[in-house]
Design a protein around this motif. Structure first.
Motif, PDB file in Angstrom:
ATOM      1  N   HIS A  24      -4.667  26.592   8.942  1.00 43.36           N
ATOM      2  CA  HIS A  24      -3.912  25.569   8.183  1.00 43.36           C
ATOM      3  C   HIS A  24      -4.810  25.002   7.071  1.00 43.36           C
ATOM      4  O   HIS A  24      -4.854  25.554   5.998  1.00 43.36           O
ATOM      5  CB  HIS A  24      -3.349  24.454   9.063  1.00 43.36           C
ATOM      6  N   HIS A  32      -8.026  25.533  14.227  1.00 38.01           N
ATOM      7  CA  HIS A  32      -6.994  24.779  13.518  1.00 38.01           C
ATOM      8  C   HIS A  32      -7.628  23.457  13.080  1.00 38.01           C
ATOM      9  O   HIS A  32      -8.228  22.750  13.911  1.00 38.01           O
ATOM     10  CB  HIS A  32      -5.815  24.452  14.439  1.00 38.01           C
ATOM     11  N   LEU A  86       4.159  18.268  15.160  1.00 37.80           N
ATOM     12  CA  LEU A  86       3.539  19.322  15.958  1.00 37.80           C
ATOM     13  C   LEU A  86       3.811  19.138  17.450  1.00 37.80           C
ATOM     14  O   LEU A  86       4.145  20.089  18.159  1.00 37.80           O
ATOM     15  CB  LEU A  86       2.019  19.331  15.676  1.00 37.80           C
ATOM     16  N   GLU A 141      -4.180  20.391   9.827  1.00 42.63           N
ATOM     17  CA  GLU A 141      -2.733  20.688   9.829  1.00 42.63           C
ATOM     18  C   GLU A 141      -2.012  19.344   9.686  1.00 42.63           C
ATOM     19  O   GLU A 141      -1.250  19.136   8.755  1.00 42.63           O
ATOM     20  CB  GLU A 141      -2.339  21.391  11.134  1.00 42.63           C
ATOM     21  N   SER A 170       5.898  27.022   8.897  1.00 44.31           N
ATOM     22  CA  SER A 170       5.460  26.127   9.972  1.00 44.31           C
ATOM     23  C   SER A 170       5.314  24.709   9.432  1.00 44.31           C
ATOM     24  O   SER A 170       5.837  23.742  10.008  1.00 44.31           O
ATOM     25  CB  SER A 170       4.123  26.619  10.534  1.00 44.31           C
TER      26      SER A 170
HETATM   27  N1  HPA Z   1      -0.708  24.152  15.698  1.00 45.40           N
HETATM   28  C1  HPA Z   1      -1.470  23.917  16.760  1.00 45.40           C
HETATM   29  N2  HPA Z   1      -1.357  24.596  17.887  1.00 45.40           N
HETATM   30  C2  HPA Z   1      -0.453  25.565  17.971  1.00 45.40           C
HETATM   31  C3  HPA Z   1       0.362  25.845  16.908  1.00 45.40           C
HETATM   32  C4  HPA Z   1       0.232  25.108  15.720  1.00 45.40           C
HETATM   33  O1  HPA Z   1       0.946  25.307  14.717  1.00 45.40           O
HETATM   34  N3  HPA Z   1       1.157  26.857  17.324  1.00 45.40           N
HETATM   35  C5  HPA Z   1       0.820  27.174  18.577  1.00 45.40           C
HETATM   36  N4  HPA Z   1      -0.159  26.376  18.981  1.00 45.40           N
END
Ligand code: HPA
Ligand code: ZN
Length: 345
Positions: A228, A204, A64, A207, A255
């Motif tokens: 996610h 989020h 990431l 992830e 992603s």
């Molecule tokens: N994860 C966290 N932050 C983000 C992402 C992602 O996939 N895309 C843009 N900012």
């Protein structure tokens, strides 16, 4: 809804044609290399890449953070309200081509205020495009402001304060950027304040970071959806809770592939999430960087996992159910979805 099963070779066409909502797409991540170059020229922002192709070739990520660094470089070309409007219209046109009927667009004000822009320039440009979406692109669009979790909670409070001047232009608050080391608890107070103010909440979580981040997004931040959430698979109690409480996950398969959360798409756990009764959806996250818009996510994931037209219906229906639209709008969109599946022969 029950429908006649269709042969596998007709599945990609159905996936493209079926109505759907997109609930996890960062607008800055829809900025295509050619637009980065043309805006860079328009705004006299120098770029570290000699050509559009050289920039695209730099889109190889181990995790990431490597992605976030290059994504941030791309955002430096955005300067005016018109830039934000144009970027959003370009995404909406692509979404329309993929039969997206509703989209809830993430944006990070802090990235742009960090470059000296005002929150108004950002939000007004994005919002004007959302207002034009029904007439221009046959769809509805709303905005979710994501705090950047690598910055402090105090900075998130400042960002919320600035956004309050444009309160009616934003439906929800989210949490994005570098996940590991920046757990949801860090933003407990500012999310509590956003909740009091009536914003819908997402974050989020899971992830790259472990299931504990998903638990605290739910219990501390009190979010309604998890962005996610794929790491939930490692925690059986959490999987049961997500299913029982019908907490939607906005999953972004390409992603996850590009950021090496899964080594290949056939190892993705979306099928297992659906089998466990979780309200999962498919989304594109940062389509200009991850190799495709929403339909590309659908077709590649279905091919890799051997999913069926029944899964397609479930995912599309989940996308409408999990949206922040009001009940009557959801019902209208689900009716259109049902119409497509009813007409299958
Ligand atoms: N994860 C966290 N932050 C983000 C992402 C992602 O996939 N895309 C843009 N900012
Ligand atoms: Zn994201």
């Amino acid at each position: 809804m029950n429908h006649r099963p269709i042969p596998a070779e007709r599945l990609p066409e159905l996936l493209r044609r079926m109505p759907k909502a997109e609930l996890h797409m960062h607008i800055e991540g829809s900025l295509e290399p050619d637009m980065i170059f043309s805006m860079g020229q328009r705004n006299q922002v120098p770029l570290n890449y000699p050509s559009v192709d050289a920039l695209r070739q730099a889109y190889v990520f181990n995790n990431l953070q490597e992605f976030l660094d290059i994504y941030h470089a791309g955002t430096t070309v955005l300067k005016t309200e018109q830039d934000f409007y144009d970027m959003t219209c370009a995404y909406l046109a692509r979404a329309q081509a993929d039969n997206v009927l509703h989209t809830e667009i993430f944006f990070d004000t802090q990235t742009h205020t960090g470059h000296g822009l005002s929150a108004e320039v950002v939000i007004n440009g994005l919002h004007r495009a959302c207002m034009d979406a029904p007439a221009k692109f046959g769809m509805t669009a709303s905005l979710i402001l994501c705090f950047l979790r690598h910055l402090s909670e105090e900075e998130a409070f400042e960002c919320l304060e600035q956004a309050l001047l444009l309160r009616d232009k934003i439906v929800g608050i989210g949490l994005a950027s570098s996940e590991v080391g920046h757990p949801p608890e860090k933003f407990a107070k500012v999310f509590a304040r956003a909740r009091e103010l009536g914003f819908r909440l997402v974050a989020h979580a899971g992830e790259e970071a472990p299931p504990a981040y998903i638990w605290s997004a739910l219990d501390v931040l009190k979010v309604e959806r998890i962005d996610h959430g794929v790491q939930a698979i490692h925690d059986a109690a959490l999987m049961r809770r997500l299913a029982e409480e019908k907490i939607p996950l906005t999953v972004c398969p390409l992603s996850n592939l590009k950021l090496q959360v899964f080594k290949n798409l056939s190892q993705h756990n979306l099928g297992r999430m659906l089998d466990a009764g979780i309200v999962a959806t498919i989304n594109s996250d940062d389509p200009a960087y991850f190799g495709g818009y929403i339909n590309e996510n659908f077709t590649q994931t279905f091919a890799a996992l051997g999913l069926t037209s029944q899964h397609a219906y479930t995912l599309a229906r989940n996308s409408f159910e999990a949206s922040f639209l009001e009940a009557s709008a959801k019902a209208r969109l689900i009716e259109r979805l049902d119409g497509v599946f009813a007409s299958l022969e």
